[in-house]
Design a protein around this motif. Sequence first.
Motif, PDB file in Angstrom:
ATOM      1  N   SER A   1       0.743  -0.846   0.354  1.00 12.62           N
ATOM      2  CA  SER A   1      -0.200  -0.420   0.375  1.00 12.62           C
ATOM      3  C   SER A   1       0.917   0.855   0.268  1.00 12.62           C
ATOM      4  CB  SER A   1      -1.097   0.012   0.960  1.00 12.62           C
ATOM      5  OG  SER A   1      -1.753   1.337   1.433  1.00 12.62           O
ATOM      6  N   HIS A   2       0.434   2.255   0.779  1.00 15.13           N
ATOM      7  CA  HIS A   2       1.114   3.458   0.839  1.00 15.13           C
ATOM      8  C   HIS A   2       1.864   3.721   2.368  1.00 15.13           C
ATOM      9  CE1 HIS A   2      -2.118   6.510   2.119  1.00 15.13           C
ATOM     10  NE2 HIS A   2      -2.390   4.908   1.691  1.00 15.13           N
ATOM     11  N   LEU A   3       3.305   4.491   2.428  1.00 15.46           N
ATOM     12  CA  LEU A   3       3.074   5.268   3.960  1.00 15.46           C
ATOM     13  C   LEU A   3       2.920   6.478   3.509  1.00 15.46           C
ATOM     14  CD1 LEU A   3       7.003   3.652   4.119  1.00 15.46           C
ATOM     15  CD2 LEU A   3       4.638   3.142   4.854  1.00 15.46           C
TER      16      LEU A   3
ATOM     17  N   PHE B   1      -3.331   4.448  10.015  1.00 15.44           N
ATOM     18  CA  PHE B   1      -3.655   2.986   9.671  1.00 15.44           C
ATOM     19  C   PHE B   1      -3.647   2.968   7.712  1.00 15.44           C
ATOM     20  CE2 PHE B   1      -4.972   3.195  13.945  1.00 15.44           C
ATOM     21  CZ  PHE B   1      -4.350   2.032  14.386  1.00 15.44           C
ATOM     22  N   ASP B   2      -4.099   4.313   7.645  1.00 11.33           N
ATOM     23  CA  ASP B   2      -3.926   4.719   6.178  1.00 11.33           C
ATOM     24  C   ASP B   2      -2.831   4.566   5.178  1.00 11.33           C
ATOM     25  OD1 ASP B   2      -4.361   5.728   3.057  1.00 11.33           O
ATOM     26  OD2 ASP B   2      -5.753   7.936   3.842  1.00 11.33           O
ATOM     27  N   GLY B   3      -2.768   2.999   4.575  1.00 10.53           N
ATOM     28  CA  GLY B   3      -1.605   3.106   3.815  1.00 10.53           C
ATOM     29  C   GLY B   3      -0.641   2.441   4.666  1.00 10.53           C
ATOM     30  N   ALA B   4      -0.838   2.974   5.916  1.00  7.91           N
ATOM     31  CA  ALA B   4       0.728   1.863   6.664  1.00  7.91           C
ATOM     32  C   ALA B   4       0.067   1.314   7.305  1.00  7.91           C
ATOM     33  CB  ALA B   4       0.890   3.105   7.976  1.00  7.91           C
TER      34      ALA B   4
ATOM     35  N   ASN C   1       3.427   9.021  -3.085  1.00  6.19           N
ATOM     36  CA  ASN C   1       2.203   9.713  -2.667  1.00  6.19           C
ATOM     37  C   ASN C   1       0.988   9.338  -3.449  1.00  6.19           C
ATOM     38  OD1 ASN C   1       0.966  12.417  -3.354  1.00  6.19           O
ATOM     39  ND2 ASN C   1       1.123  13.162  -5.323  1.00  6.19           N
ATOM     40  N   GLU C   2       0.328   8.450  -2.467  1.00  4.26           N
ATOM     41  CA  GLU C   2      -0.913   7.877  -2.905  1.00  4.26           C
ATOM     42  C   GLU C   2      -1.984   8.989  -2.707  1.00  4.26           C
ATOM     43  OE1 GLU C   2      -5.181   5.945  -2.750  1.00  4.26           O
ATOM     44  OE2 GLU C   2      -3.851   7.434  -1.064  1.00  4.26           O
ATOM     45  N   GLU C   3      -1.765   9.839  -1.541  1.00  2.00           N
ATOM     46  CA  GLU C   3      -2.595  11.352  -1.468  1.00  2.00           C
ATOM     47  C   GLU C   3      -3.161  11.690  -2.175  1.00  2.00           C
ATOM     48  OE1 GLU C   3      -4.501  10.086   1.070  1.00  2.00           O
ATOM     49  OE2 GLU C   3      -3.593   8.919   2.652  1.00  2.00           O
ATOM     50  N   GLY C   4      -2.007  12.703  -2.984  1.00  2.00           N
ATOM     51  CA  GLY C   4      -2.394  13.623  -3.783  1.00  2.00           C
ATOM     52  C   GLY C   4      -2.281  15.036  -2.933  1.00  2.00           C
TER      53      GLY C   4
ATOM     54  N   LEU D   1      -4.122  -4.434   1.753  1.00  8.60           N
ATOM     55  CA  LEU D   1      -5.082  -4.464   2.295  1.00  8.60           C
ATOM     56  C   LEU D   1      -5.116  -3.349   2.654  1.00  8.60           C
ATOM     57  CD1 LEU D   1      -6.545  -5.054   5.069  1.00  8.60           C
ATOM     58  CD2 LEU D   1      -4.230  -5.732   6.224  1.00  8.60           C
ATOM     59  N   HIS D   2      -6.392  -2.531   2.994  1.00  9.38           N
ATOM     60  CA  HIS D   2      -6.688  -1.505   3.601  1.00  9.38           C
ATOM     61  C   HIS D   2      -8.097  -1.005   4.605  1.00  9.38           C
ATOM     62  CE1 HIS D   2      -6.608   3.140   2.687  1.00  9.38           C
ATOM     63  NE2 HIS D   2      -5.039   3.257   2.289  1.00  9.38           N
ATOM     64  N   ILE D   3      -7.364   0.073   5.650  1.00  8.14           N
ATOM     65  CA  ILE D   3      -8.461   0.232   6.067  1.00  8.14           C
ATOM     66  C   ILE D   3      -9.560   0.531   5.284  1.00  8.14           C
ATOM     67  CG2 ILE D   3      -7.236   1.125   8.635  1.00  8.14           C
ATOM     68  CD1 ILE D   3      -8.246   4.332   7.936  1.00  8.14           C
TER      69      ILE D   3
HETATM   70 MN    MN Z   1      -4.981   5.152   1.646  1.00 12.19          MN
END
Ligand code: MN
Length: 419
Positions: A83-85, A94-97, A128-131, A192-194
């Motif tokens: 996923s992303h950090l 938790f989002d990405g981590a 840069n998942e979040e943008g 896996l993601h929340i």
């Molecule tokens: Mn995310």
Amino acid sequence: MTLVPKIDGERLLGRLDAFARIGSTPAGGVNRQAFSVEDRAARRLLAELALGRGFQVFQDGMANLFIRRWGLDAAQPPLLIGSHLDSQPTGGRFDGALGTLSAFEALEALEDARAQTLMSIEVVAWSNEEGSRFAPGVMGSMAFTGADISAWNSIIGSDGAPLSEEIEATIAALPEAKLRPIGMPISGYIELHIEQGPSLEKERTSIGVVTAVQGTRWLEVSIQGSAGHAGTTGLAYRRDPMVAAVAAMHSLQATIMPHDTSARLTVGRIAAKPGSINAIPQTVTFTVDLRHPRPERLDAMEAELRRVCAAEAKAQNCMATISLSFDMPGAAFSPEMIETIEEAARRLDLRHKQMISGAFHDALFLARVAPAAMIFVPCRDGLSHNESEFVEPADAICGARVLLEATVMLARSRLKTNL
Ligand code: MN
Ligand code: GLV
Ligand code: MN
């Protein structure tokens, strides 16, 4: 004796805590925006953990980070999990981590059990998942899956930093990671993601099996008026773009979502220029995030946005200019991968349900080049992009267990791939 690969829950929770300290905010969240010093520190920590376990670490020209554990059949493209950090400016821990660290935990579980897989497995932390610092989001996975990135050279961040320099510095900060070209054949991808929404928690369901991701469009509306004195300019003489912007937003909020429960419209950023307390603005600019699972509805929402903004601008003797900065059509995940995740949840005896993702994810782009799927876990009150974001430890561990189970099922056999 053959050991069965097993998620070490304590280790996973400890890692989530350790990464949450990187860029931690006083309110309990994280600010680890893409390519920032905090993002670089998180990448470094993950790379050091990986090298410490004897895994190979790579990065590409977008600073996507890969951790490889070799399989028996080196000729087979790897299975990617991750996923992303990076985070939102006031993001949650938790989002990405969760997805990245659970994927790394799955790799360690295989290593602990000295398990051999047929396919190599690579953990990936997409850039840069979040943008939020540099738009658009999902840059790392877009580039990896073949997007034309030439126009990104001129992107400037919300803090004035040039994107290309920040990517370069991020790559240079991790010389231990071998540089390789952007993109490669892969056998599949699982993330896996929340959930980032309330349905799993409300329905007391541990696992969401994601079947599709809805489409997203980002637009920028700029309304041009005429700057003037706040105290001396009477109503008849005003060309106030703020009045037009407020009226347009009010009208859109009163119709788009109330008329369609699947529609999403968000104005997340607004700026007035010159931005003086006692001047009528010359220009008001605001962003619009539109989402819908059905492309024809997205078209209709965009058309309505354009119509309303033009009409409200005209009513104030102003001019609206609207540009589309990001168009991300939704995607359906591979039935084969969906079935694998359901089977993994069944084997672990976990309550699960199929669902559509309201958020976009890197998996959306991976699904265009390989069989891909996502696993969701519940988060408290559905809160995300919020410093209070919280996942029950037991739910985080269940998600990681499903990810490991699905990874083992897939990495032992060859997947059909459309590459
Ligand atoms: Mn995310
Ligand atoms: C991802 O962060 C999204 O906005 O859906
Ligand atoms: Mn996010």
